[in-house]
Design a protein around this motif. Structure first.
Motif, PDB file in Angstrom:
ATOM      1  N   UNK A  30     -41.326  16.567  84.763  1.00 26.22           N
ATOM      2  CA  UNK A  30     -40.108  15.760  84.891  1.00 26.22           C
ATOM      3  C   UNK A  30     -39.128  16.005  83.747  1.00 26.22           C
ATOM      4  N   UNK A  31     -39.608  16.032  82.533  1.00 27.82           N
ATOM      5  CA  UNK A  31     -38.721  16.197  81.384  1.00 27.82           C
ATOM      6  C   UNK A  31     -38.059  17.582  81.386  1.00 27.82           C
ATOM      7  N   UNK A  32     -38.837  18.601  81.700  1.00 32.53           N
ATOM      8  CA  UNK A  32     -38.279  19.959  81.756  1.00 32.53           C
ATOM      9  C   UNK A  32     -37.252  20.083  82.872  1.00 32.53           C
ATOM     10  N   UNK A  33     -37.570  19.491  84.029  1.00 27.95           N
ATOM     11  CA  UNK A  33     -36.630  19.540  85.149  1.00 27.95           C
ATOM     12  C   UNK A  33     -35.328  18.811  84.792  1.00 27.95           C
ATOM     13  N   UNK A  65     -28.874  28.715  95.162  1.00 26.07           N
ATOM     14  CA  UNK A  65     -30.298  28.811  94.836  1.00 26.07           C
ATOM     15  C   UNK A  65     -30.734  27.588  94.019  1.00 26.07           C
ATOM     16  N   UNK A  66     -29.909  27.172  93.084  1.00 27.27           N
ATOM     17  CA  UNK A  66     -30.239  26.013  92.262  1.00 27.27           C
ATOM     18  C   UNK A  66     -30.293  24.742  93.105  1.00 27.27           C
ATOM     19  N   UNK A  67     -29.312  24.547  93.978  1.00 27.22           N
ATOM     20  CA  UNK A  67     -29.286  23.358  94.826  1.00 27.22           C
ATOM     21  C   UNK A  67     -30.497  23.301  95.747  1.00 27.22           C
ATOM     22  N   UNK A  68     -30.932  24.449  96.227  1.00 22.77           N
ATOM     23  CA  UNK A  68     -32.098  24.496  97.109  1.00 22.77           C
ATOM     24  C   UNK A  68     -33.379  24.055  96.404  1.00 22.77           C
ATOM     25  N   UNK A  69     -33.350  24.016  95.093  1.00 23.47           N
ATOM     26  CA  UNK A  69     -34.522  23.609  94.322  1.00 23.47           C
ATOM     27  C   UNK A  69     -34.471  22.138  93.896  1.00 23.47           C
ATOM     28  N   UNK A  70     -33.397  21.457  94.267  1.00 25.02           N
ATOM     29  CA  UNK A  70     -33.231  20.059  93.870  1.00 25.02           C
ATOM     30  C   UNK A  70     -33.551  19.113  95.019  1.00 25.02           C
ATOM     31  N   UNK A  71     -33.920  17.892  94.655  1.00 27.70           N
ATOM     32  CA  UNK A  71     -34.077  16.823  95.630  1.00 27.70           C
ATOM     33  C   UNK A  71     -32.691  16.322  96.023  1.00 27.70           C
ATOM     34  N   UNK A  72     -32.600  15.647  97.159  1.00 25.30           N
ATOM     35  CA  UNK A  72     -31.311  15.119  97.618  1.00 25.30           C
ATOM     36  C   UNK A  72     -30.677  14.228  96.552  1.00 25.30           C
ATOM     37  N   UNK A  73     -31.458  13.371  95.926  1.00 27.08           N
ATOM     38  CA  UNK A  73     -30.918  12.474  94.898  1.00 27.08           C
ATOM     39  C   UNK A  73     -30.403  13.261  93.688  1.00 27.08           C
ATOM     40  N   UNK A  74     -31.052  14.361  93.354  1.00 28.72           N
ATOM     41  CA  UNK A  74     -30.612  15.186  92.225  1.00 28.72           C
ATOM     42  C   UNK A  74     -29.302  15.905  92.562  1.00 28.72           C
ATOM     43  N   UNK A  75     -29.172  16.352  93.812  1.00 26.21           N
ATOM     44  CA  UNK A  75     -27.936  17.009  94.242  1.00 26.21           C
ATOM     45  C   UNK A  75     -26.776  16.028  94.149  1.00 26.21           C
ATOM     46  N   UNK A  76     -26.989  14.828  94.655  1.00 30.57           N
ATOM     47  CA  UNK A  76     -25.936  13.808  94.653  1.00 30.57           C
ATOM     48  C   UNK A  76     -25.516  13.448  93.232  1.00 30.57           C
ATOM     49  N   UNK A  77     -26.479  13.317  92.338  1.00 33.50           N
ATOM     50  CA  UNK A  77     -26.190  12.921  90.957  1.00 33.50           C
ATOM     51  C   UNK A  77     -25.620  14.058  90.104  1.00 33.50           C
ATOM     52  N   UNK A  78     -25.726  15.285  90.592  1.00 30.20           N
ATOM     53  CA  UNK A  78     -25.322  16.449  89.805  1.00 30.20           C
ATOM     54  C   UNK A  78     -23.815  16.481  89.542  1.00 30.20           C
TER      55      UNK A  78
END
Length: 183
Positions: A30-33, A65-78
Motif C-alpha cells: 500500500x505505501x509503495x503504491x 498503461x498506468x491507469x490500467x493498473x489503478x483501481x477505479x477509486x485511484x483513477x478518480x482521485x488521481x
C-alpha cells in the motif's frame, strides 16, 4: 555530466512509477503504491505544464498503461477529471492542446468508466454526475458515439433501472472497455 545524470533519473521515474503501480493490491504494498500514485500525479502535473520539459516520451501509452493498473477509486482521485474534460472540449485552447499530448481519449474513457462503476457501486450521485459531464464533453469534442455510456449514467441519475438491466449494461461497458484497450 550532471545534466546527463538528471536526464537519466527523469527517464527512470516513469519506468519506476509504472513498475510500482503494477504491484499487487496487498496491504504490504500500500505505501509503495501510494508513493507511485503520487509520482504519477507529479509526472502528469509536469506533463500538463506548457512550460515544463517532457519527461515521458509516449504520454498516451504510459498514462493508459498506468491507469490500467489503478483501481477505479485511484483513477478518480488521481486528477480533477471533470475539469480536465471541460478543458478537453475546447480543442483550440493552448491548455487543451497541451493536455492532449499527455491525456488521450482512452484515458478519459477509463476515467468515465471508473466514475460510473464507483458511483454505481457506492451509490454516489456526484460521481455519476461527473461521469455524465465527462461523457458529454467527450461526445462534443470527439464526436464519438458514447450513447450507451451516456444512457447508463442517465439511468442511474433517475434511479428507475431494474437490476437485470444494470447488470446487462455493466457487461456491455466491460466488453466495450476491453475492445477499446486493444487499440
Amino acid at each position: 555530466m550532471l545534466s546527463q545524470i538528471e536526464e537519466s533519473l527523469e527517464e527512470l521515474a516513469s519506468a519506476c512509477t509504472s513498475e510500482l503501480l503494477g504491484m499487487p493490491h496487498l496491504p504490504e504494498n500500500a505505501e509503495r503504491r501510494q508513493g507511485a500514485i503520487s509520482a504519477l500525479r507529479e509526472l502528469l502535473r509536469q506533463g500538463l505544464d506548457v512550460e515544463a520539459p517532457r519527461q515521458v516520451q509516449d504520454w498516451p501509452s504510459f498514462f493508459s498503461q498506468s491507469l490500467n493498473r489503478l483501481l477505479a477509486s485511484e483513477i478518480i482521485d488521481l486528477l480533477p477529471w471533470n475539469d480536465l474534460a471541460i478543458t478537453w472540449k475546447n480543442k483550440k485552447s493552448l491548455e487543451s492542446q497541451n493536455q492532449r499530448v499527455a491525456i488521450d481519449f482512452n484515458c478519459f474513457y477509463l476515467a468515465l468508466i471508473a466514475h460510473i462503476a464507483l458511483g454505481f457501486s457506492s451509490k454516489q450521485r456526484e460521481l455519476i454526475d461527473k461521469a455524465k459531464n465527462i461523457c458529454d464533453c467527450l461526445i462534443a469534442s470527439e464526436g464519438i458515439n458514447l450513447k450507451l455510456e451516456e444512457a447508463f449514467a442517465c439511468s442511474f441519475l433517475v434511479k428507475c433501472v431494474p437490476p437485470s438491466l444494470l447488470h446487462f449494461c455493466m457487461v456491455l461497458l466491460h466488453l466495450n472497455t476491453l475492445e477499446m484497450s486493444q487499440f
